[in-house]
Motif scaffolding. Structure first.
Motif, short mmCIF file in Angstrom:
data_model
loop_
_atom_site.label_atom_id
_atom_site.label_comp_id
_atom_site.label_asym_id
_atom_site.label_seq_id
_atom_site.Cartn_x
_atom_site.Cartn_y
_atom_site.Cartn_z
N THR A 121 1.47 15.46 5.20
CA THR A 121 1.69 15.69 7.19
C THR A 121 2.16 14.58 7.41
O THR A 121 3.05 14.58 8.23
CB THR A 121 0.19 15.68 7.62
N ARG A 122 2.17 13.24 6.73
CA ARG A 122 2.86 12.01 7.08
C ARG A 122 4.44 12.20 6.82
O ARG A 122 5.07 11.82 7.56
CB ARG A 122 2.11 10.92 6.32
N ARG A 123 4.68 13.01 5.74
CA ARG A 123 6.10 13.17 5.43
C ARG A 123 6.75 14.19 6.50
O ARG A 123 7.80 13.79 7.09
CB ARG A 123 6.40 13.77 4.20
N ARG A 124 6.09 15.27 6.88
CA ARG A 124 6.38 15.99 7.67
C ARG A 124 6.67 15.24 9.11
O ARG A 124 7.74 15.58 10.11
CB ARG A 124 5.46 17.13 8.06
N ARG A 125 5.79 14.32 9.65
CA ARG A 125 6.17 13.71 10.75
C ARG A 125 7.05 12.67 10.98
O ARG A 125 7.79 12.69 11.81
CB ARG A 125 4.42 12.94 11.06
N ALA A 126 7.14 12.12 9.66
CA ALA A 126 8.30 11.08 9.66
C ALA A 126 9.46 11.96 9.71
O ALA A 126 10.63 11.46 10.37
CB ALA A 126 8.21 10.60 8.29
N ARG A 127 9.52 13.00 9.15
CA ARG A 127 10.98 13.85 9.19
C ARG A 127 11.20 14.39 10.64
O ARG A 127 12.34 14.41 10.91
CB ARG A 127 10.93 15.25 8.06
N ARG A 128 10.37 14.69 11.21
CA ARG A 128 10.31 15.30 12.81
C ARG A 128 10.83 13.96 13.82
O ARG A 128 11.73 14.23 14.27
CB ARG A 128 9.11 15.88 13.20
N THR A 129 10.44 12.91 13.27
CA THR A 129 10.75 11.76 14.19
C THR A 129 12.19 11.59 13.88
O THR A 129 12.93 10.94 14.72
CB THR A 129 9.62 10.50 13.75
#
Length: 140
Positions: free
Chosen positions: A115-123
């Motif tokens: 989840t952290r990786r996905r959020r960083a990618r979206r940001t």
């Protein structure tokens, strides 16, 4: 015939519950919204183990089996009847429970990392691109 179907359906629901308890955290990596359902299932499964409650599905299965003219489950319940001594050694219940608990916790840690990786990618995707050299326009 209907009672046998009820007993068998309860048995299958039991197996599905235990399978989801063990692997639902891994499914949440793909479908993160299922985490909350898995949290509820894990909490319920833990409470059954800690407080030695009898699962309602055990009562339903017993009712269906007895009314169908078959033997009911032993007093110990579903896990002892179908899994202990069949899937794992009879004296290994605590180790299996600890292993499932560890799998659940590790799957949740993995979910947090995913989840952290996905959020960083979206940001990162939402930010405008950064250029180290500004575009220089030459007057014509």
């Amino acid at each position: 015939m209907a009672y046998r179907i009820i007993g068998d359906a309860a048995m299958l629901a039991h197996f599905a519950f235990i399978l989801y308890l063990a692997l639902g955290g891994l499914l949440a990596w793909k479908w993160p919204r299922t985490f909350w359902a898995h949290l509820a299932v894990a909490a319920y499964g833990l409470s059954i183990s800690v407080f030695a409650w009898t699962c309602p599905l055990t009562h339903v299965e017993n009712w269906g089996r007895v009314n169908a003219g078959r033997a009911g489950l032993a007093q110990e319940g579903f896990i002892d009847h179908y899994l202990t001594g069949v899937i794992y050694p009879a004296d290994g219940l605590r180790e299996v429970q600890a292993g499932v608990g560890a799998l659940v916790v590790l799957s949740w840690i993995g979910l947090a990392l995913v989840t952290r990786r996905r959020r960083a990618r979206r940001t990162a995707d939402a930010r405008p691109p950064r250029h180290s050299d500004p575009v220089r326009r030459h007057p014509t």
